[in-house]
Design a protein around this motif. Structure first.
Motif, mmCIF file in Angstrom:
data_model
loop_
_atom_site.group_PDB
_atom_site.id
_atom_site.type_symbol
_atom_site.label_atom_id
_atom_site.label_comp_id
_atom_site.label_asym_id
_atom_site.label_seq_id
_atom_site.Cartn_x
_atom_site.Cartn_y
_atom_site.Cartn_z
ATOM 1 N N ASP A 164 0.711 -1.399 0.538
ATOM 2 C CA ASP A 164 0.255 0.188 0.004
ATOM 3 C C ASP A 164 0.946 1.232 0.015
ATOM 4 O O ASP A 164 0.127 2.608 0.123
ATOM 5 C CB ASP A 164 -1.029 0.282 1.496
ATOM 6 C CG ASP A 164 -0.416 0.153 2.786
ATOM 7 O OD1 ASP A 164 0.550 -0.370 2.323
ATOM 8 O OD2 ASP A 164 -1.319 0.556 3.387
ATOM 9 N N ASP A 165 2.251 1.233 -0.006
ATOM 10 C CA ASP A 165 2.793 2.541 -0.169
ATOM 11 C C ASP A 165 2.726 2.774 -1.674
ATOM 12 O O ASP A 165 2.205 2.601 -2.866
ATOM 13 C CB ASP A 165 4.659 1.943 -0.461
ATOM 14 C CG ASP A 165 4.931 1.925 1.296
ATOM 15 O OD1 ASP A 165 4.232 2.094 2.224
ATOM 16 O OD2 ASP A 165 6.561 0.439 1.248
ATOM 17 N N ILE A 166 2.510 4.359 -1.028
ATOM 18 C CA ILE A 166 2.845 5.102 -3.000
ATOM 19 C C ILE A 166 3.530 6.112 -2.872
ATOM 20 O O ILE A 166 4.327 6.681 -1.497
ATOM 21 C CB ILE A 166 1.200 6.250 -2.307
ATOM 22 C CG1 ILE A 166 0.069 5.463 -2.235
ATOM 23 C CG2 ILE A 166 2.059 7.038 -3.303
ATOM 24 C CD1 ILE A 166 -1.420 6.193 -1.687
ATOM 25 N N LEU A 167 4.065 5.689 -3.763
ATOM 26 C CA LEU A 167 5.951 6.479 -4.091
ATOM 27 C C LEU A 167 5.718 8.084 -5.238
ATOM 28 O O LEU A 167 5.163 7.825 -5.277
ATOM 29 C CB LEU A 167 6.474 5.873 -5.018
ATOM 30 C CG LEU A 167 8.499 5.684 -5.298
ATOM 31 C CD1 LEU A 167 9.147 6.458 -3.272
ATOM 32 C CD2 LEU A 167 8.898 5.596 -6.506
ATOM 33 N N ILE A 168 6.068 8.999 -4.705
ATOM 34 C CA ILE A 168 5.909 10.493 -5.548
ATOM 35 C C ILE A 168 7.244 10.585 -5.787
ATOM 36 O O ILE A 168 8.018 11.117 -5.563
ATOM 37 C CB ILE A 168 5.762 11.681 -4.536
ATOM 38 C CG1 ILE A 168 4.170 11.049 -3.777
ATOM 39 C CG2 ILE A 168 5.901 12.668 -5.252
ATOM 40 C CD1 ILE A 168 3.349 11.709 -2.305
ATOM 41 N N ALA A 169 7.163 10.556 -7.054
ATOM 42 C CA ALA A 169 8.456 10.639 -7.978
ATOM 43 C C ALA A 169 8.244 11.352 -8.327
ATOM 44 O O ALA A 169 7.111 11.890 -9.221
ATOM 45 C CB ALA A 169 8.557 8.885 -8.860
ATOM 46 N N THR A 170 9.101 12.540 -8.426
ATOM 47 C CA THR A 170 9.968 13.852 -9.361
ATOM 48 C C THR A 170 10.923 14.365 -9.864
ATOM 49 O O THR A 170 11.645 13.862 -9.628
ATOM 50 C CB THR A 170 8.948 15.515 -8.492
ATOM 51 O OG1 THR A 170 10.537 15.242 -6.723
ATOM 52 C CG2 THR A 170 7.963 14.428 -7.946
#
Length: 249
Positions: free
Chosen positions: A36-42
């Motif tokens: 359920d991790d959410i990775l914010i990739a920028t």
């Protein structure tokens, strides 16, 4: 507080990097993601803090309302690969996050993202930005952040940016893409798209609460989102949050 000397970029497996992103490399690569991790990739300065705060308010604004005024955003949404001496590493902060889902951010290019994110089929929110605005924002950030390489003058920085000699990111699979320009143009539309991707159905009241909380002026005045608690950033040189004209950080 005596600050360490500025780092220099070096080639790391074909990608320009700085030591605070590679010093803890084996540990980062062995990071244990959860389904359920959410990775914010920028890319750096592409809207990371803005989208991080949007998701943080969306998930935890009602259940943990006090955290948004008492815990800095970089502790609520850890920067996975960062490792600064005498400070908790981003990986350690992520490992000990008490929230579910865990919101984690990264500037790593796709080939460096820990494999557990793929193995666990984690959701990834990729944030892009107009290159011109991104470059301007990154330049001013490099001026004020002692943990960035010395940017030099604008023309030198711009040339290096166009040649790709700075940290890089790429679009990655199992993700949704949003941009700061689209969020500014029609926040409601982009917010609904994010919610659909995440499988969330917030009420109209929840949407309004998030939209108000992440307004530029509200974030700029909030010490938990404007990075004024980070002593290695000299906001007398340049504020972390700038607006010229599209400049969410």
């Amino acid at each position: 507080m005596e600050l360490p000397p500025r780092p220099t970029l070096f080639d790391f497996h074909g990608v320009p990097m700085i030591e605070i992103f590679t010093a803890n490399w084996d540990s980062i690569q062995n990071f244990k993601a959860r389904p359920d991790d959410i990775l914010i990739a920028t890319y750096p300065k592409a809207g990371t803090t803005w989208v991080s705060y949007i998701l943080d308010l969306l998930y935890f604004g009602q259940t943990c309302p006090d955290r948004h005024m008492s815990i800095p955003i970089h502790e609520r949404v850890p920067f996975l690969e960062i490792s600064i001496p005498s400070q908790p590493s981003g990986k350690d902060l992520a490992d000990h996050l008490p929230t579910a889902p865990r919101l984690i951010k990264t500037h790593l290019p796709v080939q460096f993202v820990p494999k557990s994110f793929w193995e666990q089929n984690c959701r990834i929110v990729y944030v892009g930005r107009n290159a011109k605005d991104n470059t301007v924002s990154f330049f001013h950030f490099a001026r004020m952040s002692n943990f960035q390489p010395e940017p030099g003058d604008w023309s030198t920085f711009l040339q290096r940016f166009m040649e790709g000699n700075s940290e890089r990111n790429k679009l990655i699979q199992n993700s949704t893409t949003c941009s700061t320009e689209d969020l500014i143009e029609d926040f409601g539309r982009e917010f609904n798209s994010l919610c659909f991707f995440l499988g969330l159905s917030p009420s109209a009241e929840e949407k309004e609460r998030v939209a108000t909380g992440v307004m530029f002026d509200n974030m700029k005045q909030n010490k938990m989102t404007n990075y004024s608690t980070v002593k290695t950033m000299n906001q007398d040189v340049s504020p972390f949050m700038r607006k010229d004209p599209l400049n969410f950080t």
